[in-house]
Design a protein around this motif. Sequence first.
Motif, PDB file in Angstrom:
ATOM      1  N   LEU A 227      52.024  -2.760 127.014  1.00  0.00           N
ATOM      2  CA  LEU A 227      50.862  -3.633 127.207  1.00  0.00           C
ATOM      3  C   LEU A 227      49.697  -2.875 127.832  1.00  0.00           C
ATOM      4  N   LEU A 228      49.983  -1.995 128.771  1.00  0.00           N
ATOM      5  CA  LEU A 228      48.924  -1.198 129.389  1.00  0.00           C
ATOM      6  C   LEU A 228      48.266  -0.282 128.360  1.00  0.00           C
TER       7      LEU A 228
ATOM      8  N   GLY B 260      48.211  -0.687 125.110  1.00  0.00           N
ATOM      9  CA  GLY B 260      47.494  -1.534 124.158  1.00  0.00           C
ATOM     10  C   GLY B 260      46.175  -2.025 124.712  1.00  0.00           C
ATOM     11  N   TYR B 261      46.158  -2.371 126.004  1.00  0.00           N
ATOM     12  CA  TYR B 261      44.927  -2.832 126.638  1.00  0.00           C
ATOM     13  C   TYR B 261      43.884  -1.719 126.685  1.00  0.00           C
ATOM     14  N   LEU B 262      44.324  -0.503 127.041  1.00  0.00           N
ATOM     15  CA  LEU B 262      43.386   0.619 127.074  1.00  0.00           C
ATOM     16  C   LEU B 262      42.843   0.930 125.679  1.00  0.00           C
TER      17      LEU B 262
ATOM     18  N   LYS C 203      42.502  -1.248 123.253  1.00  0.00           N
ATOM     19  CA  LYS C 203      41.598  -2.347 122.921  1.00  0.00           C
ATOM     20  C   LYS C 203      40.259  -2.177 123.629  1.00  0.00           C
ATOM     21  N   LEU C 204      40.267  -1.723 124.876  1.00  0.00           N
ATOM     22  CA  LEU C 204      39.014  -1.452 125.586  1.00  0.00           C
ATOM     23  C   LEU C 204      38.190  -0.413 124.839  1.00  0.00           C
TER      24      LEU C 204
ATOM     25  N   TRP D 125      36.628  -2.175 121.863  1.00  0.00           N
ATOM     26  CA  TRP D 125      35.541  -3.064 122.277  1.00  0.00           C
ATOM     27  C   TRP D 125      34.287  -2.263 122.602  1.00  0.00           C
TER      28      TRP D 125
END
Length: 79
Positions: free
Chosen positions: A38-39, A41-43, A45-46, A49
């Motif tokens: 999840l970490l 994937g979040y990075l 995605k950032l 964005w």
Amino acid sequence: MSTTAHKVATHAAATARGRRRRPPSVLREIVYGMSLGLLAGYLWKLHHWSNHRRTREFYSLLDQGKITVVAGDEPPARC
């Protein structure tokens, strides 16, 4: 029988009994893996964005006429 080797062996055995290692927990490993996934994937995605925001900003400035994209003549090459 109080030699140094005997004292070291006795001490090692006593500490080994006091600190028993727990066997690996499958549930804990799954939670660790999901957290790291999840970490990451979040990075990722950032990053996407940020690219999307820059692209929107570029086209917004292009529509407002503040910037232009014109292929001009290249300056002559210097020797």
